[in-house]
Design an enzyme around this catalytic site. Structure first.
Site, PDB file in Angstrom:
ATOM      1  N   LYS A  81      60.656  15.137 -10.187  1.00 41.46           N
ATOM      2  CA  LYS A  81      59.484  15.087 -11.059  1.00 41.46           C
ATOM      3  C   LYS A  81      59.370  16.410 -11.789  1.00 41.46           C
ATOM      4  CE  LYS A  81      56.201  12.124 -12.015  1.00 41.46           C
ATOM      5  NZ  LYS A  81      56.337  10.654 -12.019  1.00 41.46           N
TER       6      LYS A  81
HETATM    7  P1  NAD Z   1      48.704   7.910 -19.753  1.00 36.43           P
HETATM    8  O1  NAD Z   1      48.615   9.353 -20.005  1.00 36.43           O
HETATM    9  O2  NAD Z   1      49.283   7.003 -20.778  1.00 36.43           O
HETATM   10  O3  NAD Z   1      47.237   7.325 -19.426  1.00 36.43           O
HETATM   11  C1  NAD Z   1      46.410   7.845 -18.429  1.00 36.43           C
HETATM   12  C2  NAD Z   1      45.073   7.117 -18.464  1.00 36.43           C
HETATM   13  O4  NAD Z   1      44.265   7.604 -17.388  1.00 36.43           O
HETATM   14  C3  NAD Z   1      44.245   7.346 -19.752  1.00 36.43           C
HETATM   15  O5  NAD Z   1      43.597   6.134 -20.108  1.00 36.43           O
HETATM   16  C4  NAD Z   1      43.195   8.354 -19.308  1.00 36.43           C
HETATM   17  O6  NAD Z   1      41.998   8.218 -20.046  1.00 36.43           O
HETATM   18  C5  NAD Z   1      42.985   7.940 -17.865  1.00 36.43           C
HETATM   19  N1  NAD Z   1      42.445   9.017 -17.042  1.00 36.43           N
HETATM   20  C6  NAD Z   1      42.904  10.290 -16.960  1.00 36.43           C
HETATM   21  N2  NAD Z   1      42.140  10.988 -16.102  1.00 36.43           N
HETATM   22  C7  NAD Z   1      41.210  10.127 -15.640  1.00 36.43           C
HETATM   23  C8  NAD Z   1      40.127  10.242 -14.758  1.00 36.43           C
HETATM   24  N3  NAD Z   1      39.842  11.407 -14.165  1.00 36.43           N
HETATM   25  N4  NAD Z   1      39.383   9.137 -14.496  1.00 36.43           N
HETATM   26  C9  NAD Z   1      39.664   7.967 -15.117  1.00 36.43           C
HETATM   27  N5  NAD Z   1      40.669   7.792 -15.970  1.00 36.43           N
HETATM   28  C10 NAD Z   1      41.411   8.866 -16.239  1.00 36.43           C
HETATM   29  O7  NAD Z   1      49.473   7.772 -18.345  1.00 36.43           O
HETATM   30  P2  NAD Z   1      50.300   6.519 -17.801  1.00 36.43           P
HETATM   31  O8  NAD Z   1      51.703   6.673 -18.218  1.00 36.43           O
HETATM   32  O9  NAD Z   1      49.544   5.262 -18.103  1.00 36.43           O
HETATM   33  O10 NAD Z   1      50.272   6.805 -16.227  1.00 36.43           O
HETATM   34  C11 NAD Z   1      49.159   6.440 -15.426  1.00 36.43           C
HETATM   35  C12 NAD Z   1      49.542   6.571 -13.964  1.00 36.43           C
HETATM   36  O11 NAD Z   1      50.645   5.717 -13.682  1.00 36.43           O
HETATM   37  C13 NAD Z   1      49.974   7.964 -13.512  1.00 36.43           C
HETATM   38  O12 NAD Z   1      49.551   8.144 -12.180  1.00 36.43           O
HETATM   39  C14 NAD Z   1      51.481   7.899 -13.580  1.00 36.43           C
HETATM   40  O13 NAD Z   1      52.093   8.832 -12.695  1.00 36.43           O
HETATM   41  C15 NAD Z   1      51.704   6.476 -13.110  1.00 36.43           C
HETATM   42  N6  NAD Z   1      52.991   5.904 -13.512  1.00 36.43           N
HETATM   43  C16 NAD Z   1      53.319   5.820 -14.835  1.00 36.43           C
HETATM   44  C17 NAD Z   1      54.529   5.239 -15.202  1.00 36.43           C
HETATM   45  C18 NAD Z   1      54.913   5.032 -16.649  1.00 36.43           C
HETATM   46  O14 NAD Z   1      55.939   4.374 -16.903  1.00 36.43           O
HETATM   47  N7  NAD Z   1      54.160   5.517 -17.604  1.00 36.43           N
HETATM   48  C19 NAD Z   1      55.424   4.776 -14.209  1.00 36.43           C
HETATM   49  C20 NAD Z   1      55.042   4.880 -12.868  1.00 36.43           C
HETATM   50  C21 NAD Z   1      53.827   5.442 -12.546  1.00 36.43           C
END
Ligand code: NAD
Length: 418
Positions: A110
Site C-alpha cells: 500500500k
Molecule cells: P473515494 O475517494 O472515491 O471516495 C471516498 C468517499 O468517502 C467520498 O464519498 C467521501 O465523501 C467519503 N468520506 C470520506 N471521509 C468520510 C467520512 N469521515 N465520513 C463519511 N464519508 C466519508 O474512495 P473510494 O475509492 O470509493 O474508496 C472508499 C473505500 O473503499 C476506502 O476505504 C478504500 O480503501 C476502499 N477500497 C477502494 C477500492 C477501489 O477500487 N477504489 C478497492 C478496495 C477498497
C-alpha cells in the site's frame, strides 16, 4: 512547510490479531509466523512540491510492501490528510490477505501521501504524484510492485504515475492499474469494486433465502466504491434507502432513485438537497433501521463508541477496515453477519490483476469478459469462505483469514524462505 503527523486511523495490531487467531487455528509454525508479522519493506519519503503560489510544501509519502511470497506486491495509493505509516502498513497487510483469498498471484502493498487533495489544484497534484513516483521508483516495477488508485486518487493519478515511471524506465503501462482506458486501463475496472460488493451481497442473500426487494440497504460513501455499489445494487432490485458522504446524506424509506440522485450530483447538487428524500447525518446512517449496512468510505467508522447503535443485521465491508476489532466482536455477539473487507471489496484488485495481465500481453479484453471473470473469481472466494465458516461454525472473517493465511504460508514454505 512540513505537514504534521495526525492520529492513526486504524492499527496494524488489529489486523495482526486476526492473523494470529488464524495462525493458532492452523497450528502455523513459529518461523512462518515471525516472517508474516513483519512487513518486508517500509519506505518513508519526503515529497517536495512547488505550490501554485510559489511556496514549497514537503509532504510525507509512504510505500509499504507487506509480503510478496505469492507474487509481485500489489496495492493502492491513498491521498488523505490523515494518511500515516501505521495506516499504510495495516492496509498493506490487508492486501496480502485479500490477494491470497481471491487466489491472485500477488503479494500485498500500500502507498499513501499525507495531503488533502481537495484543497490542491490539478497542477499541484500532478507535481506531487510525479515526485512521489520518482521517490518510490526504485522499489516498484511490473514484476516487483504495482500501485493502483485508492481514496483520494483516481485514473488521472495513475496516468501521471505511469508517465513519471516511464521517464525513468521506458514505457511501462503495467506499472500501475486503474489507468484511463486510453492508456491501457481495463474496461470494467472503474466499477469493479462496487460490482464485487454487489456480487457478494447477492450470494449472501441467496444463502439466506432473502429476495433483493426485501433487503433495504444503507451506504456510507459516495466515491468510486459507494457510487457503483449504489448503482449496481439498485439495478439488482435492492432498495437503496440511504447514502451519505463526508458532508451530508439522504434517506428515503422506500428506496432512492439512484439514477436521478447521480444526475443531481453531476449537476453539482449536494446529497441533502436531493428533493426525493430527507436529510440524514453519517451517525444517523450507521444507526439506521435497515437490513444491510455498507460502509464504503474510510476505516474505523464502527467502533466501541457507536457499535451498540448499529441496527443492521448484515454489514458488508466495502471500505477497508471500517469495523474495529472490538466492535466486530460486539456486533457478532448480537447475531450480526459481517462480510469482511478482504472478501467484500476484492473486486478492485481482481480487475487490477486482469488489467496487469492485459498490459503484459498487450491485448484488450471486452468488458463482458472482464465482468464475467470478476464474477467467477469473487464468487469462488465467497463460496470458499461461506462453506468454511459453516463447517467450522466461525465468523466469515475468521474463515477468510484461515484460507488466506494458509495460502501465503504454503508459498513461503515452498520457496524455502525459512
Ligand atoms: P473515494 O475517494 O472515491 O471516495 C471516498 C468517499 O468517502 C467520498 O464519498 C467521501 O465523501 C467519503 N468520506 C470520506 N471521509 C468520510 C467520512 N469521515 N465520513 C463519511 N464519508 C466519508 O474512495 P473510494 O475509492 O470509493 O474508496 C472508499 C473505500 O473503499 C476506502 O476505504 C478504500 O480503501 C476502499 N477500497 C477502494 C477500492 C477501489 O477500487 N477504489 C478497492 C478496495 C477498497
Amino acid at each position: 512547510m512540513v505537514s504534521t503527523i495526525p492520529r492513526p486511523l486504524m492499527s496494524y495490531d488489529e489486523v495482526l490479531q486476526l492473523f494470529e487467531q488464524a495462525a493458532d487455528d492452523l497450528d502455523l509454525e513459529e518461523e512462518v509466523r515471525l516472517l508474516l508479522r513483519m512487513p518486508h519493506r517500509e519506505l518513508h519519503v519526503g515529497v517536495p512540491v512547488r505550490m501554485d503560489d510559489g511556496s514549497v510544501c514537503v509532504y510525507r509519502g509512504y510505500r509499504v510492501q507487506h509480503n510478496g511470497a505469492r507474487g509481485p506486491y500489489k496495492g493502492g495509493v491513498r491521498y488523505h490528510p490523515e494518511s500515516n505509516l501505521d495506516e499504510v502498513r495495516t492496509l498493506a497487510s490487508l492486501m496480502t490477505w485479500k490477494c491470497a483469498l481471491s487466489d491472485l498471484p500477488f503479494g500485498g502493498a500500500k502507498g499513501g501521501v499525507q495531503c488533502d487533495p481537495k484543497t490542491m489544484s490539478a497542477n499541484e497534484l500532478k507535481r506531487l504524484t510525479r515526485r512521489y513516483t520518482q521517490n518510490i521508483a526504485h522499489i516498484i516495477g511490473i514484476n516487483r510492485d504495482i500501485p493502483a488508485p485508492d481514496m483520494g486518487t483516481n485514473a488521472q493519478t495513475m496516468a501521471w504515475m505511469m508517465d513519471a515511471y516511464g521517464q525513468l524506465e521506458g514505457h511501462t503501462p503495467g506499472i500501475v492499474t486503474g489507468k484511463p482506458i486510453a492508456l491501457g486501463g481495463s474496461l470494467g475496472r472503474e466499477s469493479a469494486t462496487g460490482r464485487g460488493v454487489v456480487l457478494v451481497l447477492q450470494e449472501l442473500c441467496s444463502d439466506l433465502g432473502r429476495e433483493p426487494q426485501s433487503v433495504r440497504i444503507a451506504i456510507q460513501g459516495k466515491g468510486n466504491v459507494g457510487s457503483w455499489t449504489a448503482r449496481l445494487a439498485a439495478e439488482g432490485g435492492f432498495p437503496v434507502v440511504a447514502v451519505t458522504d463526508t458532508s451530508s446524506g439522504i434517506y428515503a424509506e422506500k428506496g432512492l432513485d439512484i439514477n436521478a440522485l447521480q444526475a443531481h450530483l453531476e449537476l453539482g447538487g449536494r446529497l441533502s438537497e436531493f428533493p426525493q428524500g430527507v436529510e440524514l447525518t453519517n451517525e444517523e446512517l450507521l444507526a439506521l433501521d435497515c437490513d444491510v449496512l455498507i460502509p464504503a468510505a474510510i476505516g474505523d467508522v464502527i467502533t466501541d463508541d457507536n457499535c451498540d447503535s448499529v441496527r443492521a443485521d448484515i454489514i458488508i465491508e466495502a471500505a477497508n477496515h471500517p469495523v474495529s476489532y472490538n466492535a466486530d466482536a460486539s456486533l457478532r455477539d448480537r447475531g450480526a453477519i459481517i462480510v469482511p473487507d478482504i472478501l467484500a471489496n476484492a473486486g478492485g484488485v481482481i480487475v487490477s490483476y486482469f488489467e496487469w495481465t492485459q498490459n503484459i500481453q498487450q491485448f484488450r479484453w471486452e468488458e463482458k469478459r472482464v465482468n464475467h471473470e470478476l464474477a467467477r473469481t469473487i464468487t469462488t472466494a465467497y463460496r470458499a469462505v461461506s462453506s468454511l465458516a459453516r463447517e467450522k461454525r466461525c465468523p466469515m472473517r475468521h474463515a477468510a483469514y484461515l484460507i488466506a493465511v494458509e495460502r501465503v504460508a504454503e508459498a513461503i514454505r515452498l520457496r524455502g524462505f525459512v
